[in-house]
Design a protein around this motif. Structure first.
Motif, PDB file in Angstrom:
ATOM      1  N   MET A  64       1.388  20.653 -13.342  1.00 46.02           N
ATOM      2  CA  MET A  64       0.769  20.267 -12.058  1.00 46.02           C
ATOM      3  C   MET A  64       1.505  20.264 -10.658  1.00 46.02           C
ATOM      4  N   SER A  65       1.127  20.794  -9.715  1.00 46.89           N
ATOM      5  CA  SER A  65       1.837  20.782  -8.580  1.00 46.89           C
ATOM      6  C   SER A  65       1.199  19.964  -7.601  1.00 46.89           C
ATOM      7  N   LYS A  66       1.798  18.882  -7.053  1.00 41.60           N
ATOM      8  CA  LYS A  66       1.225  17.951  -6.185  1.00 41.60           C
ATOM      9  C   LYS A  66       2.040  18.109  -4.872  1.00 41.60           C
ATOM     10  N   LYS A  67       1.173  18.151  -3.822  1.00 45.65           N
ATOM     11  CA  LYS A  67       2.022  18.090  -2.400  1.00 45.65           C
ATOM     12  C   LYS A  67       1.359  17.045  -1.417  1.00 45.65           C
ATOM     13  N   LEU A  68       2.216  16.217  -0.647  1.00 44.08           N
ATOM     14  CA  LEU A  68       1.559  15.268  -0.062  1.00 44.08           C
ATOM     15  C   LEU A  68       1.175  15.904   1.293  1.00 44.08           C
ATOM     16  N   SER A  69       0.089  15.685   1.827  1.00 40.83           N
ATOM     17  CA  SER A  69      -0.625  16.478   3.190  1.00 40.83           C
ATOM     18  C   SER A  69      -0.056  15.446   4.303  1.00 40.83           C
ATOM     19  N   LEU A  70      -0.156  15.954   5.453  1.00 40.79           N
ATOM     20  CA  LEU A  70       0.251  15.366   6.457  1.00 40.79           C
ATOM     21  C   LEU A  70      -0.779  13.928   6.701  1.00 40.79           C
ATOM     22  N   GLU A  71      -2.095  14.453   6.310  1.00 46.02           N
ATOM     23  CA  GLU A  71      -2.818  13.230   6.533  1.00 46.02           C
ATOM     24  C   GLU A  71      -2.524  11.947   5.700  1.00 46.02           C
ATOM     25  N   GLU A  72      -2.243  12.207   4.395  1.00 43.21           N
ATOM     26  CA  GLU A  72      -1.770  11.452   3.446  1.00 43.21           C
ATOM     27  C   GLU A  72      -0.650  10.626   4.152  1.00 43.21           C
ATOM     28  N   MET A  73       0.230  11.361   4.522  1.00 42.70           N
ATOM     29  CA  MET A  73       1.455  10.643   5.057  1.00 42.70           C
ATOM     30  C   MET A  73       1.095   9.789   6.212  1.00 42.70           C
ATOM     31  N   LYS A  74       0.329   9.928   6.999  1.00 43.21           N
ATOM     32  CA  LYS A  74      -0.205   9.129   8.092  1.00 43.21           C
ATOM     33  C   LYS A  74      -0.656   7.993   7.619  1.00 43.21           C
ATOM     34  N   LYS A  75      -1.439   7.983   6.332  1.00 41.60           N
ATOM     35  CA  LYS A  75      -2.319   6.939   5.900  1.00 41.60           C
ATOM     36  C   LYS A  75      -1.366   6.083   5.444  1.00 41.60           C
ATOM     37  N   VAL A  76      -0.252   6.315   4.459  1.00 40.27           N
ATOM     38  CA  VAL A  76       0.689   5.675   4.045  1.00 40.27           C
ATOM     39  C   VAL A  76       1.485   4.923   5.000  1.00 40.27           C
ATOM     40  N   ALA A  77       1.671   5.556   6.174  1.00 42.53           N
ATOM     41  CA  ALA A  77       2.355   4.858   7.322  1.00 42.53           C
ATOM     42  C   ALA A  77       1.608   3.520   7.997  1.00 42.53           C
TER      43      ALA A  77
ATOM     44  N   GLY B 274       9.930  16.745  -1.182  1.00 44.52           N
ATOM     45  CA  GLY B 274      11.169  17.112  -1.896  1.00 44.52           C
ATOM     46  C   GLY B 274      11.324  16.146  -3.108  1.00 44.52           C
ATOM     47  N   ILE B 275      11.142  14.919  -3.000  1.00 41.80           N
ATOM     48  CA  ILE B 275      11.025  14.112  -4.062  1.00 41.80           C
ATOM     49  C   ILE B 275      10.183  14.223  -5.175  1.00 41.80           C
ATOM     50  N   ILE B 276       8.793  14.609  -4.720  1.00 53.54           N
ATOM     51  CA  ILE B 276       7.924  15.202  -5.692  1.00 53.54           C
ATOM     52  C   ILE B 276       8.228  16.157  -6.457  1.00 53.54           C
ATOM     53  N   ALA B 277       8.682  17.480  -5.725  1.00 53.01           N
ATOM     54  CA  ALA B 277       8.973  18.450  -6.318  1.00 53.01           C
ATOM     55  C   ALA B 277      10.234  18.139  -7.546  1.00 53.01           C
ATOM     56  N   HIS B 278      11.187  17.156  -7.234  1.00 51.72           N
ATOM     57  CA  HIS B 278      12.145  16.786  -7.965  1.00 51.72           C
ATOM     58  C   HIS B 278      11.323  16.072  -9.484  1.00 51.72           C
ATOM     59  N   PHE B 279      10.168  15.304  -9.281  1.00 53.98           N
ATOM     60  CA  PHE B 279       9.746  14.611 -10.387  1.00 53.98           C
ATOM     61  C   PHE B 279       8.882  15.825 -11.292  1.00 53.98           C
ATOM     62  N   GLU B 280       8.466  16.800 -10.684  1.00 54.81           N
ATOM     63  CA  GLU B 280       8.020  17.819 -11.341  1.00 54.81           C
ATOM     64  C   GLU B 280       8.947  18.628 -12.350  1.00 54.81           C
ATOM     65  N   LYS B 281      10.222  18.651 -11.618  1.00 55.49           N
ATOM     66  CA  LYS B 281      11.253  19.109 -12.659  1.00 55.49           C
ATOM     67  C   LYS B 281      11.467  18.467 -13.951  1.00 55.49           C
ATOM     68  N   LEU B 282      11.328  16.897 -13.436  1.00 54.72           N
ATOM     69  CA  LEU B 282      11.536  15.941 -14.695  1.00 54.72           C
ATOM     70  C   LEU B 282      10.318  16.274 -15.678  1.00 54.72           C
ATOM     71  N   ASP B 283       9.248  16.500 -15.101  1.00 55.50           N
ATOM     72  CA  ASP B 283       8.041  16.595 -16.097  1.00 55.50           C
ATOM     73  C   ASP B 283       8.110  17.564 -16.928  1.00 55.50           C
ATOM     74  N   ARG B 284       8.956  18.466 -16.574  1.00 58.18           N
ATOM     75  CA  ARG B 284       9.077  19.810 -17.790  1.00 58.18           C
ATOM     76  C   ARG B 284       9.913  19.348 -18.942  1.00 58.18           C
ATOM     77  N   LEU B 285      10.864  18.240 -18.904  1.00 59.16           N
ATOM     78  CA  LEU B 285      11.552  17.697 -19.723  1.00 59.16           C
ATOM     79  C   LEU B 285      10.442  17.112 -20.897  1.00 59.16           C
ATOM     80  N   ASN B 286      11.052  17.115 -22.121  1.00 64.03           N
ATOM     81  CA  ASN B 286      10.394  16.521 -23.369  1.00 64.03           C
ATOM     82  C   ASN B 286      10.699  14.979 -23.518  1.00 64.03           C
ATOM     83  N   LEU B 287       9.773  14.263 -22.942  1.00 65.27           N
ATOM     84  CA  LEU B 287       9.748  13.009 -23.013  1.00 65.27           C
ATOM     85  C   LEU B 287       8.991  12.206 -24.102  1.00 65.27           C
ATOM     86  N   GLU B 288       8.903  12.728 -24.893  1.00 57.88           N
ATOM     87  CA  GLU B 288       7.716  12.117 -25.860  1.00 57.88           C
ATOM     88  C   GLU B 288       8.250  11.007 -26.170  1.00 57.88           C
TER      89      GLU B 288
END
Ligand SMILES: [Zn+2]
Lengths: 482, 101
Positions: free
Chosen positions: B1-14, B35-49
Motif C-alpha cells: 500500500m502506498s499512502k501519501k498525505l495531500s496538502l488538504e489533509e496537511m491543512k486539516k491536521v494543522a 518522507g516519514i510515511i515512506a519510511h513506514f512503508e519500508k518497515l511494512d515490507r519486513l516480516n513482523l508476524e
C-alpha cells in the motif's frame, strides 16, 4: 407498517473512589472546595510535569470490569485524546483507545418484570476535566472562569452495545449499574453530584433489520431525566419518521426546565481526536496473579444476592430487589437475621419503618445510630407480643434519634405493655359503658364502630395495649352483652 | 500500500492542532511527513508476524504511586502563569459552543 424499533446504547462515566487524583497526588475531595485549591503542575498541565499513575485506579477499574463480566486485556495502554477546550489544560485528555481495561461484558437486570441482559462493549479509564463557570458577579464581560479542582480525577467509562429497547430498560440498567459500582466500592454513583454521568445514543427505525440514524443525547443529571429525555427523543424521532422527514445525526442536550432535547449549538464537525499512545506513560502489564487478587475482592453482586434471598429467605422478588439494591442495607438485614430469625417480618420492617426513618433523617444505614442487634432486640419483643407494633414503631423512631438500646428507651419512656388480660378487661368494659352509641352501631352491623372502640382503648392506655388482645376482649364483651 | 498525505489533509491536521502556517511551510511539512510515511512503508515490507505492536520501547513495569494525598505546597505560584485570575478562577475568553463534559 406502524411498527417502530428503538435502539439505545448508554455511555456512563463513574468517578472512581480514590483519595488522590489519577496521575498526581492532589485530593479528589473537590465538592464545596474553593476553586483551584486542589491543583499541582501535573493536573494544570504545566510544561515538563509528568504523570505517574495511581495504582488504585487500575485496581478499581479492573474490579468494575470483572463485576461486569468483561474479559480483561493483559496490557493497559494510555492514549492521548486531543481537543482544545479551556477545561482541559494539556490540550488532550489521557484516556484509552485500543487497549481498554476490559471488553465484551454482560450486565443482567430486571425490567418490566422480566430479566434482561445488555452487552458491555468496553470499560476504560480516563481523567476528568476541570469545571467552567460562565457567570458570576466578578466575571468580566464575555469571559469564563476555570476551576481545575476536578481536573485529573479518575473516571471509568462503561459503554454498552445498543441492546436497550426502551427508556424503562435504560433506566433499569442504569439503576443496576449504579448498584454494582456501589457494591464493589468503585464509585458512589451519585448522579446529582455528578459522580455518575450518562450519555445516550438513540435511534428509531421502521425496519427491524436496519438501525436508524444515531442521535446522541447528553446532559441528563438524574435517573428521572434519563428516562424522560429518552422518551422525548424517541417520540421526536417517531414523529419525524411518520412525516417522512429526515433525522439528522447530531448531538442533542436535554433541557431539564423545558422538558425537551435541543440540538447542540455550533458546527458539528466530525470528531477527530487524533488518538495516539501517550509517550509519557508506559504500557502497564496486568499479571494473572493481580487479577486473581482483585477478583477475590468482589462481593456477591445485587442480582445473585436477590435470587439467593428469594430462595433462602422465601422473600417475594419485589421486596428482595429493594432490599439488595444497597449493599449496606442487605448486609444489615443478614446481620440482623442472625439474631432474629423471621426473614419476612424483618424484611417488612426494613422496607417500611427502617427505610422511612433513614429517609426522614436523610442518612444511610451505616450512618444511623442503630445496629442490627438493636433492631433484632426490638423485633423479638414485637414477635413475643410484649409490645405492640405501634409502640415498637415509636421506639424505633426514638432509637434512630438517640441511639440507645431498646430496653433503656422502654424504661426511660415508662412504656409498659399491658398484656395483663384482667387489667385490659377492666378498660374494655369502661370503654363500652362510655360509648353506648358506638356499641349500638356495632351491634346493628357497622364494623367501623369496632375500630373506633379499639381506638378508644388504645387512647386510654396511651397505645400500650396489645391491639389484637384489645380487639378480642372487645368482641368477647360485645357479643356476651347481646 | 502506498499512502501519501495531500496538502488538504496537511491543512486539516494543522487546523485541528490550532496551528497557522504559510502555504510554503505546509509544503515543507508535507514533504517531511511523506518522507516519514515512506519510511513506514519500508518497515511494512519486513516480516513482523511474530512481533506484537509496540507503543513504547521500554519493557519495564512503569512507576506508580499509591493512593495517598500529598498536597502541592506551591499551588499559589501556579496563578502567576495565568493571564488573568479573579476570585481564584483562571479567566478565559467565553466559551459556549460545547456543553461541559
Ligand atoms: Zn494535581
Amino acid at each position: 407498517m406502524k411498527d417502530f424499533y428503538v435502539t439505545i446504547g448508554l455511555e456512563v462515566h463513574c468517578q472512581l473512589l480514590t483519595q488522590a487524583k489519577m496521575f498526581c497526588r492532589c485530593s479528589t475531595d473537590y465538592i464545596g472546595k474553593e476553586p483551584n485549591t486542589l491543583i499541582c503542575p501535573v493536573c494544570t498541565g504545566l510544561p515538563g510535569a509528568l504523570p505517574v499513575l495511581n495504582r488504585r485506579v487500575l485496581e478499581l477499574a479492573i474490579r468494575t470490569a470483572l463485576a461486569l463480566r468483561c474479559e480483561i486485556l493483559p496490557q493497559v495502554v494510555f492514549h492521548r485524546k486531543n481537543y482544545f477546550y479551556p477545561d482541559l489544560p494539556k490540550g488532550y485528555q489521557i484516556s484509552q483507545y485500543d487497549f481498554p481495561i476490559g471488553v465484551r461484558g454482560i450486565v443482567e437486570f430486571v425490567s418490566g418484570g422480566s430479566k434482561k441482559r445488555v452487552r458491555i462493549k468496553r470499560v476504560h479509564v480516563e481523567e476528568d476535566a476541570g469545571k467552567l463557570i460562565h457567570e458570576g458577579p466578578s466575571l468580566p464581560w464575555n469571559s469564563s472562569g476555570v476551576d481545575f479542582n476536578r481536573c485529573g480525577i479518575p473516571l471509568v467509562e462503561i459503554v454498552t452495545e445498543p441492546d436497550l429497547r426502551s427508556p424503562e430498560e435504560a433506566r433499569d440498567y442504569l439503576i443496576m449499574l449504579r448498584s454494582i459500582v456501589r457494591y464493589i466500592g468503585a464509585s458512589d454513583g451519585n448522579m446529582e453530584e455528578g459522580s455518575l454521568r450518562c450519555d445516550a445514543n438513540v435511534s428509531v427505525s421502521r425496519d427491524v433489520e436496519t438501525l436508524g440514524t444515531k442521535v446522541e443525547v447528553k446532559n441528563m443529571n438524574s435517573f428521572r431525566s434519563v428516562f424522560r429525555a429518552l422518551q422525548y427523543e424517541i417520540d421526536r424521532q417517531k414523529a419525524l419518521l411518520e412525516k417522512e422527514l429526515p433525522i439528522l445525526q447530531e448531538t442533542r442536550h436535554w433541557d431539564e426546565t423545558r422538558d425537551i432535547t435541543v440540538a447542540a449549538r455550533g458546527k458539528e464537525e466530525a470528531e477527530d481526536y487524533r488518538y495516539f499512545p501517550d509517550p509519557d506513560l508506559l504500557p502497564f502489564s496486568i499479571e494473572p496473579k493481580d487479577l486473581e487478587e482483585i477478583a477475590k475482592t468482589i462481593p456477591e453482586l445485587p442480582l445473585e444476592r436477590k435470587e439467593r434471598f428469594m430462595v433462602e429467605y422465601e422473600l417475594p422478588e419485589g421486596e428482595a430487589g429493594v432490599l439488595v439494591q444497597e449493599k449496606e442495607v442487605a448486609d444489615f438485614f443478614e446481620e440482623c437475621l442472625k439474631e432474629f430469625h423471621k426473614p419476612r417480618m424483618l424484611c417488612n420492617w426494613m422496607l417500611t419503618e427502617v427505610l422511612k426513618n433513614l429517609n426522614e433523617l436523610e442518612i444511610n444505614i451505616t450512618e444511623s445510630k442503630i445496629s442490627p442487634s438493636n433492631l433484632a432486640e426490638l423485633l423479638k419483643l414485637v414477635d413475643k407480643r410484649e409490645i405492640s407494633g405501634t409502640i415498637a414503631k415509636g421506639i424505633l423512631e426514638e432509637m434512630f434519634k438517640t441511639g440507645g438500646r431498646v430496653k433503656e428507651i422502654i424504661a426511660r419512656k415508662g412504656i409498659s405493655f399491658i398484656t395483663n388480660e384482667r387489667e385490659l378487661e377492666k378498660i374494655v368494659r369502661e370503654t363500652i359503658e362510655k360509648n353506648p352509641q358506638s356499641v349500638a352501631d356495632y351491634l346493628s352491623g357497622k364494623e367501623k364502630a369496632l375500630h373506633f372502640l379499639i381506638g378508644q382503648v388504645m387512647k386510654v392506655t396511651r397505645g400500650q395495649a396489645d391491639p389484637e388482645l384489645a380487639k378480642n376482649l372487645l368482641l368477647k364483651e360485645l357479643n356476651s352483652g347481646e | 500500500m502506498s499512502k501519501k498525505l495531500s496538502l488538504e489533509e496537511m491543512k486539516k491536521v494543522a487546523q485541528l492542532a490550532k496551528l497557522h502556517f504559510e502555504e510554503r511551510e505546509l509544503l515543507q511539512f508535507l514533504q517531511d511527513v511523506n518522507g516519514i510515511i515512506a519510511h513506514f512503508e519500508k518497515l511494512d515490507r519486513l516480516n513482523l508476524e511474530e512481533v506484537s505492536p509496540t507503543s513504547h520501547i521500554s519493557w519495564s513495569q512503569p512507576p506508580t504511586h499509591g493512593d495517598e494525598v500529598l498536597e502541592w505546597q506551591e499551588k499559589e505560584s501556579i496563578f502567576q502563569y495565568a493571564p488573568q485570575v479573579i476570585a481564584r478562577y483562571f479567566i478565559v475568553p467565553k466559551v459556549v459552543e460545547k456543553e461541559e463534559k
